[in-house]
Design a protein around this motif. Structure first.
Motif, PDB file in Angstrom:
ATOM      1  N   TRP A 160       0.819  -1.208   0.000  1.00  0.00           N
ATOM      2  CA  TRP A 160       0.000   0.000   0.000  1.00  0.00           C
ATOM      3  C   TRP A 160       0.858   1.266   0.000  1.00  0.00           C
ATOM      4  O   TRP A 160       0.424   2.316  -0.481  1.00  0.00           O
ATOM      5  N   ALA A 161       2.078   1.172   0.498  1.00  0.00           N
ATOM      6  CA  ALA A 161       2.999   2.321   0.407  1.00  0.00           C
ATOM      7  C   ALA A 161       3.318   2.601  -1.058  1.00  0.00           C
ATOM      8  O   ALA A 161       3.416   3.762  -1.468  1.00  0.00           O
ATOM      9  N   ASP A 162       3.496   1.537  -1.854  1.00  0.00           N
ATOM     10  CA  ASP A 162       3.731   1.729  -3.291  1.00  0.00           C
ATOM     11  C   ASP A 162       2.537   2.432  -3.938  1.00  0.00           C
ATOM     12  O   ASP A 162       2.709   3.362  -4.738  1.00  0.00           O
ATOM     13  N   LEU A 163       1.329   1.985  -3.592  1.00  0.00           N
ATOM     14  CA  LEU A 163       0.134   2.611  -4.160  1.00  0.00           C
ATOM     15  C   LEU A 163       0.000   4.064  -3.708  1.00  0.00           C
ATOM     16  O   LEU A 163      -0.396   4.934  -4.489  1.00  0.00           O
ATOM     17  N   THR A 164       0.319   4.319  -2.456  1.00  0.00           N
ATOM     18  CA  THR A 164       0.273   5.691  -1.943  1.00  0.00           C
ATOM     19  C   THR A 164       1.236   6.591  -2.709  1.00  0.00           C
ATOM     20  O   THR A 164       0.892   7.719  -3.096  1.00  0.00           O
ATOM     21  N   GLN A 165       2.435   6.085  -2.943  1.00  0.00           N
ATOM     22  CA  GLN A 165       3.425   6.862  -3.688  1.00  0.00           C
ATOM     23  C   GLN A 165       2.933   7.139  -5.102  1.00  0.00           C
ATOM     24  O   GLN A 165       3.097   8.249  -5.623  1.00  0.00           O
ATOM     25  N   LEU A 166       2.293   6.157  -5.732  1.00  0.00           N
ATOM     26  CA  LEU A 166       1.767   6.358  -7.085  1.00  0.00           C
ATOM     27  C   LEU A 166       0.654   7.397  -7.098  1.00  0.00           C
ATOM     28  O   LEU A 166       0.554   8.205  -8.028  1.00  0.00           O
ATOM     29  N   VAL A 167      -0.200   7.388  -6.075  1.00  0.00           N
ATOM     30  CA  VAL A 167      -1.246   8.412  -5.975  1.00  0.00           C
ATOM     31  C   VAL A 167      -0.616   9.792  -5.823  1.00  0.00           C
ATOM     32  O   VAL A 167      -1.037  10.767  -6.465  1.00  0.00           O
ATOM     33  N   CYS A 168       0.416   9.894  -4.984  1.00  0.00           N
ATOM     34  CA  CYS A 168       1.109  11.182  -4.798  1.00  0.00           C
ATOM     35  C   CYS A 168       1.679  11.681  -6.122  1.00  0.00           C
ATOM     36  O   CYS A 168       1.533  12.867  -6.469  1.00  0.00           O
ATOM     37  N   LEU A 169       2.332  10.789  -6.867  1.00  0.00           N
ATOM     38  CA  LEU A 169       2.948  11.187  -8.129  1.00  0.00           C
ATOM     39  C   LEU A 169       1.892  11.555  -9.169  1.00  0.00           C
ATOM     40  O   LEU A 169       2.064  12.505  -9.941  1.00  0.00           O
ATOM     41  N   GLY A 170       0.781  10.811  -9.193  1.00  0.00           N
ATOM     42  CA  GLY A 170      -0.291  11.144 -10.130  1.00  0.00           C
ATOM     43  C   GLY A 170      -0.936  12.471  -9.793  1.00  0.00           C
ATOM     44  O   GLY A 170      -1.238  13.281 -10.686  1.00  0.00           O
ATOM     45  N   TRP A 171      -1.159  12.717  -8.509  1.00  0.00           N
ATOM     46  CA  TRP A 171      -1.751  13.994  -8.083  1.00  0.00           C
ATOM     47  C   TRP A 171      -0.801  15.148  -8.422  1.00  0.00           C
ATOM     48  O   TRP A 171      -1.231  16.193  -8.908  1.00  0.00           O
TER      49      TRP A 171
END
Length: 208
Positions: A160-171
């Motif tokens: 979920w940390a990987d997914l969180t990082q991807l959300v941050c980068l997409g945002w």
């Protein structure tokens, strides 16, 4: 008599202050601003000299060449990122406080513009890409530690940390190029809260 007094007063007046000579950090800040505004191609010595109202020659008192400056910009960013991660993770800060620090820093628009330009630069330069990836790894580890503190088991926290990082980068990407999205009112914190809520629902008991 009066002219003599005025003459003595004038001679006693302090000399006008001279501007302080530029330091390397002044050039690094100017380069960082140009990178954020216009991308890596805009970070040129003559452009920065105009921004700083100095001669181009003064640049070479501090840096060998443009590549030396660019490396300093990257090193400064790396140092700041590692410093805040260590500071945020240290002490007795709660998971909520660490999470809030992550959201606040990641959502700062000025930082978003710089990081978007930094990643565009990284796509063109493998050496930059390696250094950006190393910082992103440290951020993922920080996020995973927070998630473990609120009950996620280690494998799930890492995923979920990987997914969180991807959300941050997409945002970050969308907020810097889409004004309508930026002013729609949905901040990064809201997206991340929804993500963690979804993760919690999918992990009953938070122990697997």
């Amino acid at each position: 008599m009066m002219s003599s007094i005025r003459s003595r007063m004038a001679s006693a007046a302090p000399a006008p202050l001279k501007p302080a000579p530029l330091q390397p950090m002044d050039w690094i800040r100017a380069a960082t601003a140009r990178l954020a505004q216009e991308g890596i191609e805009a970070v040129r010595v003559e452009v920065l000299a105009r921004d700083l109202l100095v001669s181009k020659g003064s640049f070479y008192w501090h840096f060998r060449d443009r590549e030396d400056l660019l490396n300093s910009v990257l090193s400064h960013w790396e140092g700041e990122e590692i410093a805040w991660l260590h500071e945020a993770a240290g002490g007795e800060k709660s998971a909520a406080a660490r999470w809030a620090t992550l959201v606040e820093r990641s959502a700062d628009l000025q930082r978003c513009r710089f990081e978007a330009a930094l990643r565009a630069w990284a796509r063109r330069d493998d050496r930059v890409a390696v250094r950006v990836a190393a910082v992103e790894k440290s951020r993922r580890e920080f996020i995973a530690d927070v998630l473990q503190d609120v009950g996620f088991a280690s494998p799930a926290a890492n995923s979920w940390a990987d997914l969180t990082q991807l959300v941050c980068l997409g945002w970050l990407d969308r907020s810097t190029r889409d004004a309508e999205f930026r002013f729609a009112g949905r901040g990064l914190g809201e997206f991340l809260s929804e993500l963690v809520l979804a993760a919690s629902v999918r992990l009953p008991g938070m122990d697997r």
